[in-house]
Design a protein around this motif. Sequence first.
Motif, PDB file in Angstrom:
ATOM      1  N   PHE A   1       0.917  -1.128  -0.159  1.00 17.21           N
ATOM      2  CA  PHE A   1      -0.055  -0.064  -0.052  1.00 17.21           C
ATOM      3  C   PHE A   1       0.876   1.166   0.144  1.00 17.21           C
ATOM      4  O   PHE A   1       2.050   1.280   0.228  1.00 17.21           O
ATOM      5  CB  PHE A   1      -0.994  -0.104   1.110  1.00 17.21           C
ATOM      6  N   VAL A   2       0.099   2.334  -0.230  1.00 18.19           N
ATOM      7  CA  VAL A   2       1.026   3.684  -0.264  1.00 18.19           C
ATOM      8  C   VAL A   2       0.061   4.566   0.780  1.00 18.19           C
ATOM      9  O   VAL A   2      -1.044   4.328   0.827  1.00 18.19           O
ATOM     10  CB  VAL A   2       0.817   4.377  -1.523  1.00 18.19           C
ATOM     11  N   ASP A   3       0.875   5.270   1.678  1.00 19.67           N
ATOM     12  CA  ASP A   3       0.117   6.063   2.406  1.00 19.67           C
ATOM     13  C   ASP A   3       0.057   7.657   2.235  1.00 19.67           C
ATOM     14  O   ASP A   3       0.726   7.884   1.040  1.00 19.67           O
ATOM     15  CB  ASP A   3       0.766   5.986   4.238  1.00 19.67           C
TER      16      ASP A   3
ATOM     17  N   THR B   1       1.721  10.167   2.956  1.00 20.68           N
ATOM     18  CA  THR B   1       3.057  11.021   2.819  1.00 20.68           C
ATOM     19  C   THR B   1       3.429  11.023   1.409  1.00 20.68           C
ATOM     20  O   THR B   1       4.483  11.708   1.318  1.00 20.68           O
ATOM     21  CB  THR B   1       4.073  10.394   3.957  1.00 20.68           C
ATOM     22  N   CYS B   2       2.849  10.183   0.731  1.00 26.04           N
ATOM     23  CA  CYS B   2       3.482  10.149  -0.873  1.00 26.04           C
ATOM     24  C   CYS B   2       3.326  11.541  -1.321  1.00 26.04           C
ATOM     25  O   CYS B   2       2.558  12.416  -1.178  1.00 26.04           O
ATOM     26  CB  CYS B   2       2.529   9.262  -1.535  1.00 26.04           C
ATOM     27  N   ILE B   3       4.725  11.988  -2.008  1.00 29.59           N
ATOM     28  CA  ILE B   3       4.742  13.270  -2.624  1.00 29.59           C
ATOM     29  C   ILE B   3       4.636  13.170  -4.284  1.00 29.59           C
ATOM     30  O   ILE B   3       4.919  13.978  -4.900  1.00 29.59           O
ATOM     31  CB  ILE B   3       6.174  13.906  -2.485  1.00 29.59           C
ATOM     32  N   ASP B   4       4.073  11.949  -4.732  1.00 23.70           N
ATOM     33  CA  ASP B   4       3.682  11.858  -6.219  1.00 23.70           C
ATOM     34  C   ASP B   4       4.882  12.205  -6.862  1.00 23.70           C
ATOM     35  O   ASP B   4       4.951  12.568  -7.929  1.00 23.70           O
ATOM     36  CB  ASP B   4       2.706  12.635  -6.430  1.00 23.70           C
ATOM     37  N   CYS B   5       5.972  11.382  -6.618  1.00 21.19           N
ATOM     38  CA  CYS B   5       7.531  11.712  -7.300  1.00 21.19           C
ATOM     39  C   CYS B   5       7.502  10.806  -8.468  1.00 21.19           C
ATOM     40  O   CYS B   5       8.492  10.865  -9.551  1.00 21.19           O
ATOM     41  CB  CYS B   5       8.651  11.475  -6.601  1.00 21.19           C
ATOM     42  N   ASP B   6       6.493   9.741  -8.827  1.00 20.98           N
ATOM     43  CA  ASP B   6       6.508   8.791  -9.904  1.00 20.98           C
ATOM     44  C   ASP B   6       7.478   7.589  -9.742  1.00 20.98           C
ATOM     45  O   ASP B   6       7.480   6.518 -10.685  1.00 20.98           O
ATOM     46  CB  ASP B   6       6.749   9.568 -11.205  1.00 20.98           C
ATOM     47  N   MET B   7       8.556   7.550  -8.935  1.00 23.46           N
ATOM     48  CA  MET B   7       9.364   6.572  -8.953  1.00 23.46           C
ATOM     49  C   MET B   7       8.891   5.125  -8.702  1.00 23.46           C
ATOM     50  O   MET B   7       9.282   4.332  -9.536  1.00 23.46           O
ATOM     51  CB  MET B   7      10.415   6.842  -7.635  1.00 23.46           C
ATOM     52  N   CYS B   8       7.876   4.766  -8.023  1.00 25.33           N
ATOM     53  CA  CYS B   8       7.227   3.513  -7.813  1.00 25.33           C
ATOM     54  C   CYS B   8       6.450   3.211  -9.032  1.00 25.33           C
ATOM     55  O   CYS B   8       6.709   2.067  -9.571  1.00 25.33           O
ATOM     56  CB  CYS B   8       6.370   3.509  -6.799  1.00 25.33           C
ATOM     57  N   ARG B   9       6.031   4.176  -9.768  1.00 28.54           N
ATOM     58  CA  ARG B   9       5.454   3.711 -11.130  1.00 28.54           C
ATOM     59  C   ARG B   9       6.223   3.427 -11.965  1.00 28.54           C
ATOM     60  O   ARG B   9       5.669   2.534 -12.977  1.00 28.54           O
ATOM     61  CB  ARG B   9       4.399   4.989 -11.313  1.00 28.54           C
ATOM     62  N   GLN B  10       7.539   3.832 -12.073  1.00 28.55           N
ATOM     63  CA  GLN B  10       8.625   3.389 -13.106  1.00 28.55           C
ATOM     64  C   GLN B  10       8.875   2.063 -12.712  1.00 28.55           C
ATOM     65  O   GLN B  10       9.295   1.104 -13.619  1.00 28.55           O
ATOM     66  CB  GLN B  10       9.500   4.469 -13.166  1.00 28.55           C
TER      67      GLN B  10
ATOM     68  N   TYR C   1      -1.607  11.487  -5.552  1.00 31.13           N
ATOM     69  CA  TYR C   1      -0.559  10.379  -4.941  1.00 31.13           C
ATOM     70  C   TYR C   1      -0.495   9.238  -6.008  1.00 31.13           C
ATOM     71  O   TYR C   1      -1.393   8.799  -6.785  1.00 31.13           O
ATOM     72  CB  TYR C   1      -1.236  10.009  -3.606  1.00 31.13           C
ATOM     73  N   SER C   2       0.368   8.454  -5.635  1.00 34.44           N
ATOM     74  CA  SER C   2       0.231   7.095  -6.110  1.00 34.44           C
ATOM     75  C   SER C   2      -0.495   6.042  -5.354  1.00 34.44           C
ATOM     76  O   SER C   2      -0.798   6.372  -4.095  1.00 34.44           O
ATOM     77  CB  SER C   2       1.713   6.596  -6.381  1.00 34.44           C
ATOM     78  N   ALA C   3      -0.728   4.891  -5.832  1.00 28.96           N
ATOM     79  CA  ALA C   3      -1.614   3.987  -5.046  1.00 28.96           C
ATOM     80  C   ALA C   3      -1.362   2.614  -5.785  1.00 28.96           C
ATOM     81  O   ALA C   3      -0.922   2.509  -7.028  1.00 28.96           O
ATOM     82  CB  ALA C   3      -3.115   4.303  -5.255  1.00 28.96           C
TER      83      ALA C   3
ATOM     84  N   THR D   1      13.085   2.271  -2.804  1.00 31.06           N
ATOM     85  CA  THR D   1      13.572   3.607  -3.294  1.00 31.06           C
ATOM     86  C   THR D   1      12.832   4.925  -3.046  1.00 31.06           C
ATOM     87  O   THR D   1      13.109   5.727  -3.505  1.00 31.06           O
ATOM     88  CB  THR D   1      14.129   3.310  -4.633  1.00 31.06           C
ATOM     89  N   CYS D   2      11.737   4.531  -2.392  1.00 30.08           N
ATOM     90  CA  CYS D   2      10.747   5.832  -2.344  1.00 30.08           C
ATOM     91  C   CYS D   2      11.201   6.704  -1.315  1.00 30.08           C
ATOM     92  O   CYS D   2      11.699   6.260  -0.293  1.00 30.08           O
ATOM     93  CB  CYS D   2       9.450   5.190  -1.832  1.00 30.08           C
ATOM     94  N   PRO D   3      11.417   8.133  -1.897  1.00 32.39           N
ATOM     95  CA  PRO D   3      12.096   9.023  -1.102  1.00 32.39           C
ATOM     96  C   PRO D   3      11.437   9.287   0.310  1.00 32.39           C
ATOM     97  O   PRO D   3      12.218   9.861   1.129  1.00 32.39           O
ATOM     98  CB  PRO D   3      12.272  10.209  -1.734  1.00 32.39           C
ATOM     99  N   THR D   4      10.343   9.109   0.571  1.00 32.54           N
ATOM    100  CA  THR D   4       9.558   9.464   1.708  1.00 32.54           C
ATOM    101  C   THR D   4       8.994   8.385   2.528  1.00 32.54           C
ATOM    102  O   THR D   4       8.450   8.466   3.629  1.00 32.54           O
ATOM    103  CB  THR D   4       8.359  10.172   1.361  1.00 32.54           C
ATOM    104  N   GLY D   5       9.530   6.930   2.162  1.00 28.86           N
ATOM    105  CA  GLY D   5       9.013   5.833   3.045  1.00 28.86           C
ATOM    106  C   GLY D   5       7.662   5.822   3.020  1.00 28.86           C
ATOM    107  O   GLY D   5       7.028   5.347   4.080  1.00 28.86           O
ATOM    108  N   SER D   6       6.944   6.230   1.863  1.00 32.50           N
ATOM    109  CA  SER D   6       5.527   6.020   1.791  1.00 32.50           C
ATOM    110  C   SER D   6       4.857   4.520   1.486  1.00 32.50           C
ATOM    111  O   SER D   6       3.540   4.723   1.195  1.00 32.50           O
ATOM    112  CB  SER D   6       4.817   7.236   0.989  1.00 32.50           C
ATOM    113  N   ILE D   7       5.591   3.721   0.964  1.00 36.56           N
ATOM    114  CA  ILE D   7       5.256   2.480   0.844  1.00 36.56           C
ATOM    115  C   ILE D   7       5.375   1.330   1.670  1.00 36.56           C
ATOM    116  O   ILE D   7       6.409   1.324   2.354  1.00 36.56           O
ATOM    117  CB  ILE D   7       5.907   1.845  -0.648  1.00 36.56           C
ATOM    118  N   GLY D   8       4.293   0.717   1.950  1.00 38.84           N
ATOM    119  CA  GLY D   8       4.192  -0.457   3.044  1.00 38.84           C
ATOM    120  C   GLY D   8       3.928  -1.822   2.557  1.00 38.84           C
ATOM    121  O   GLY D   8       3.123  -1.864   1.551  1.00 38.84           O
TER     122      GLY D   8
END
Length: 287
Positions: free
Chosen positions: A17-19, A21-30, A42-44, A64-71
């Motif tokens: 999941f994404v919480d 705090t996501c800053i929508d940087c696109d990294m996870c989607r890539q 946000y990402s989800a 690699t998420c910059p904000t630790g927003s993925i759990g």
Amino acid sequence: MADPARRLDTNVAGDFFVDSTCIDCDMCRQMAPGVFEEVGEYSAVTRQPSNEQEVRQSIQALLTCPTGSIGATGEYDVKSAMADFPMVLDRTDEVYHCGYTSPKSFGGKSYFICHPQGNWLIDSPKFLPMLKKRFEELGGIAFIFLSHRDDVADAAKYADAFGATRIIHKTELKSQPDAEKVIDGIDPIKLSNDFLVIPTPGHTEGHCVLLYKNKYLFTGDHLSWRDTGLRASQAYNRYSWPEQTASLKKLLEFRFEWVLPGHGRWKQLSAADMHQALSDLVVRLDA
Ligand code: SF4
């Protein structure tokens, strides 16, 4: 690690999941395109990973998420995935994506080049012991190219750890006042047979890109790939949009196959197709 209490409603049910705090940087989607998508601001996780490869990619995104927003709520081998970074980008084993993007550069990507005359770091990831160890195993860092003031992140710590030479333009020096090599002016500067620094003022006054072997163009915040073409962001321009568009035109003089940005997607095309993509962008901007 993300906070389950802040889990976004836009995630589908399941472990990843994404919480909020996501800053929508696109990294996870890539990194895991079948699993993460942009939903609103946000990402989800719009589909839980369904095979081993997707699980690994999702863990890499988490790391690699910059904000630790993925759990992830299950039991996963996060430790072995840590060794996946830096991650080779093409089959030549010389250009890597560092992962571990830093919130200090708003999730800006950084890259690593293995080179016989000394390795290069391009912009900076978070300073982490396991990443430092991997750089040591790959032969250390001799040079750190900094595209501009926003993406320096932990460059000073890496320079200190490896005795590396930091390279940055004079007008970006405030972000790295004790940098060892300072670029001045707007003319391209050849640093060796393989490396050419091209000043590209616009996004910031002293923004520069780095051309490696006439093949890889490290573009910082100047140029990136989006959907079906190259793009430059007027919304995030911080100095002069007319100068940035002029700097984009200047790149038509150079040959390259890869665009490797700080923000946005990287892309490889044939040199001819990349030139066409850049020409198309210049025409769109002129219009
Ligand atoms: S990597 Fe992290 S901050 Fe970036 S879009 Fe994904 S969840 Fe958000």
